[in-house]
Design a protein around this motif. Sequence first.
Motif, mmCIF file in Angstrom:
data_model
loop_
_atom_site.group_PDB
_atom_site.id
_atom_site.type_symbol
_atom_site.label_atom_id
_atom_site.label_comp_id
_atom_site.label_asym_id
_atom_site.label_seq_id
_atom_site.Cartn_x
_atom_site.Cartn_y
_atom_site.Cartn_z
ATOM 1 N N ASP A 563 0.821 -1.216 0.000
ATOM 2 C CA ASP A 563 0.000 0.000 0.000
ATOM 3 C C ASP A 563 0.849 1.259 0.000
ATOM 4 O O ASP A 563 1.958 1.289 0.557
ATOM 5 N N GLN A 564 0.278 2.301 -0.591
ATOM 6 C CA GLN A 564 0.796 3.660 -0.437
ATOM 7 C C GLN A 564 -0.111 4.388 0.530
ATOM 8 O O GLN A 564 -1.324 4.415 0.358
ATOM 9 N N TRP A 565 0.500 4.970 1.566
ATOM 10 C CA TRP A 565 -0.234 5.678 2.605
ATOM 11 C C TRP A 565 -0.020 7.177 2.443
ATOM 12 O O TRP A 565 1.105 7.636 2.213
ATOM 13 N N THR A 566 -1.092 7.948 2.617
ATOM 14 C CA THR A 566 -1.019 9.406 2.655
ATOM 15 C C THR A 566 -1.408 9.857 4.056
ATOM 16 O O THR A 566 -2.507 9.555 4.534
ATOM 17 N N LEU A 567 -0.496 10.547 4.737
ATOM 18 C CA LEU A 567 -0.658 10.933 6.136
ATOM 19 C C LEU A 567 -0.760 12.452 6.247
ATOM 20 O O LEU A 567 0.091 13.161 5.705
ATOM 21 N N THR A 568 -1.775 12.937 6.966
ATOM 22 C CA THR A 568 -1.909 14.368 7.227
ATOM 23 C C THR A 568 -2.440 14.576 8.638
ATOM 24 O O THR A 568 -2.896 13.634 9.296
ATOM 25 N N SER A 569 -2.412 15.823 9.083
ATOM 26 C CA SER A 569 -2.987 16.190 10.375
ATOM 27 C C SER A 569 -3.796 17.467 10.220
ATOM 28 O O SER A 569 -3.328 18.434 9.611
ATOM 29 N N GLU A 570 -4.994 17.454 10.762
ATOM 30 C CA GLU A 570 -5.859 18.630 10.692
ATOM 31 C C GLU A 570 -5.539 19.653 11.773
ATOM 32 O O GLU A 570 -5.814 20.835 11.610
ATOM 33 N N LEU A 571 -4.997 19.219 12.881
ATOM 34 C CA LEU A 571 -4.675 20.142 13.971
ATOM 35 C C LEU A 571 -3.444 19.648 14.714
ATOM 36 O O LEU A 571 -3.410 18.510 15.190
ATOM 37 N N ALA A 572 -2.427 20.482 14.802
ATOM 38 C CA ALA A 572 -1.163 20.193 15.483
ATOM 39 C C ALA A 572 -0.380 19.126 14.726
ATOM 40 O O ALA A 572 -0.828 18.599 13.702
ATOM 41 N N SER A 573 0.809 18.825 15.206
ATOM 42 C CA SER A 573 1.694 17.843 14.579
ATOM 43 C C SER A 573 1.747 16.594 15.453
ATOM 44 O O SER A 573 1.687 16.678 16.679
ATOM 45 N N HIS A 574 1.896 15.442 14.797
ATOM 46 C CA HIS A 574 1.844 14.169 15.514
ATOM 47 C C HIS A 574 2.843 13.178 14.904
ATOM 48 O O HIS A 574 2.893 13.028 13.679
ATOM 49 N N PRO A 575 3.616 12.454 15.744
ATOM 50 C CA PRO A 575 4.469 11.382 15.218
ATOM 51 C C PRO A 575 3.648 10.118 14.976
ATOM 52 O O PRO A 575 3.093 9.537 15.907
ATOM 53 N N PHE A 576 3.558 9.696 13.722
ATOM 54 C CA PHE A 576 2.825 8.494 13.321
ATOM 55 C C PHE A 576 3.703 7.274 13.563
ATOM 56 O O PHE A 576 4.859 7.240 13.167
ATOM 57 N N HIS A 577 3.134 6.248 14.206
ATOM 58 C CA HIS A 577 3.859 4.986 14.421
ATOM 59 C C HIS A 577 2.940 3.827 14.093
ATOM 60 O O HIS A 577 1.781 3.809 14.491
ATOM 61 N N ILE A 578 3.475 2.851 13.344
ATOM 62 C CA ILE A 578 2.732 1.636 13.046
ATOM 63 C C ILE A 578 3.573 0.446 13.470
ATOM 64 O O ILE A 578 4.791 0.447 13.320
ATOM 65 N N HIS A 579 2.919 -0.562 14.030
ATOM 66 C CA HIS A 579 3.613 -1.740 14.516
ATOM 67 C C HIS A 579 3.905 -2.717 13.370
ATOM 68 O O HIS A 579 3.301 -2.650 12.309
#
Length: 685
Positions: A563-579
């Motif tokens: 898969d190709q994932w597209t990651l965004t945030s609507e408010l503030a910044s966040h570190p994305f983590h996947i197991h």
Amino acid sequence: MPIPKRPADLRRSRAGLAALATLTLPALLAAAPAGAQDAALRRFANPPVALPEASLGVPPPSSLVEQKRGAVAAPDTRGTIVYDFDIRMVEGKIYNPWTKTDDTVKLRAYQGTMVDPAVPFLAPTITMKPDQTARITLNNRLEPEPGCERNILSVNVPHCFNTTNLHSHGLWVSPTGNSDNVMITIKPGVSFQYEYNVPNDHPAGTFWYHPHNHGSTALQVSSGMAGALIIKDERKPFVTGEGRKVPGDIDILLKDSKGEAFPDKAIVFEQVQYACRDAEGHIEPWDKSLGVTLSPWDCEKGQVGQITSYDQFGPNTQWQNSGRFTSINGRVQPLIDGVTAGRFERWRLIHAGVRETVNVQFQRLKPGAPDARTVAAADQPAWIAANCQGAPLPSWEIALDGLTRAQARQTARSILQPGYRVDLVTYFPDEGSYCVLDSSSTGSANVSATDKEARLLGVVQATKGTAPSSADPAALLRDQMTEAARRTLDGAVLEEVVAGLANNLRLENFVWHKTVEEKELTGAQELVFNITTDPSGNAVFQVNGESFQPNRIDRDLLLGSVDQWTLTSELASHPFHIHVNPFQIVEIRNNEGVDVSGNALPANAADEQYRGLKGTWKDTLWVQNAGSSTPNKGKYTVVVRTRYQRYIGEFVLHCHILDHEDQGMMQNVRISVPDGKGGIAHAHH
């Protein structure tokens, strides 16, 4: 609004530093309180190894070999390592630079073999090799909490602070059964044994472990319940008879001209956000007239600092407001000695904190500078400005999140968001002292979203070495790695590795995950972080418009798909983590649509952390929104690709600001066996 500062009783006038600088170190220590004298004797130490590697009875490593179809499976020759950890409430001391004395604290902690009772809030290191099994028994010795689950309004209200489990952050192992299964809960009085079967094609690198029980993760990790998990090996890259390239371990190149391995330091950054409270439960010091806790937090004589509630995290009580200092291996502002000038070292940086960015930078310390540990925290920014001099020293990032980079990257500072790991090759050119800084940075690049001053993490003391101070460290590193390759490799592989090192330290032969080509893609995923409010005005933490529900599968994916994932945030910044499965970075577009993940100089300071990430493999990544939810006002778009390989079962993805995770910024993911028709194969019972 800004958190009011404490009165000046804890603050020395910055103008007084001029007089302070004229005192000698012995005079400073003689005049300093006992806590400061004790602090001056603190020394850096690697985290304790739960079982010293020499006692494991592990045979020498051999190159990974291709298993022929129909051949008898090779036996597991590497044995099983057994660890046994108690989880207890432990009392100890943490140095407080505001008062220059030690605070007494009582916190949840892992206790196992080799733990130093003087540094109890640092978990032992787990060391493994590929093709090895680790069995880790957790004995939950914390106090029972009767009815803790029945008394909560929502699963996303933090709860059951003495219930725990274990997550092997970054390991490529099964997420089911008693492996890296974060769906398990271990109640007080219960023991449970995890079993991690590390495959023989697992990358060697720097990983870590910590609790992951939904509702108590942030509180327990902030107590120091975190430890390094290091996979070591020296497999050689080679080419199979069919022409398939098999990678090797970067460890074989990290050796000096005598063939000795670069000294290896594990640097576990922790952010222990303890507090003392008044009789009414307010965090000290409480200003009754303003109705707020002042900054920095304080513990009066006789009080014991603890972490008891989630009011110790969040926008109004964030890390900077608390005034606490990021520790290194359980010590605040340690002296890091045992370093030889002109010799390369491998520093394994692990951000095991909860919710603040760490920006690691090295500068020379002015000769004759007063010991920083005799300077109160309020005066340390001025001390840094006066004594940490010159351009930042270069270092080389060779791996991110435990995964070797395709090209080593020379950098002046390494930016770590919560959950990140960076393997650095460091070099201190001359005899003398050096500042290890958490450098100043803009709010757009930090979890706290506010500009912050530089802080001192520690001081390196380098003794005299043999390399001339005029040596070009970049050329010296290239030469030493090339010599190591020539001692170890041969044939076409040697030629390829040497050519890569000559070409700006390229390391493709040591990258274990192949590039995900566009033609491989079988699907797409979108993820949107957001923080909104409920009708009562309470914060609601969401992924794709919903808060976490343990019984809901948010993403049903097929084994073998890409898969190709597209990651965004609507408010503030966040570190994305996947197991389980890491991802490869395709592009990171800023709010103007410009890809900032290439090697070019970033357009602004906030983009610096993305420089050179294109094509790199990671398991945790900052998804930035430096402005508001208004389009083109700070919202970035992150594009990554991943394969779902080998392992099936349920696991999670989440924001690694851990109090966000505990309050609902998490999703369940399930990988299933395909049925050959584009769907999921269901078992018959």
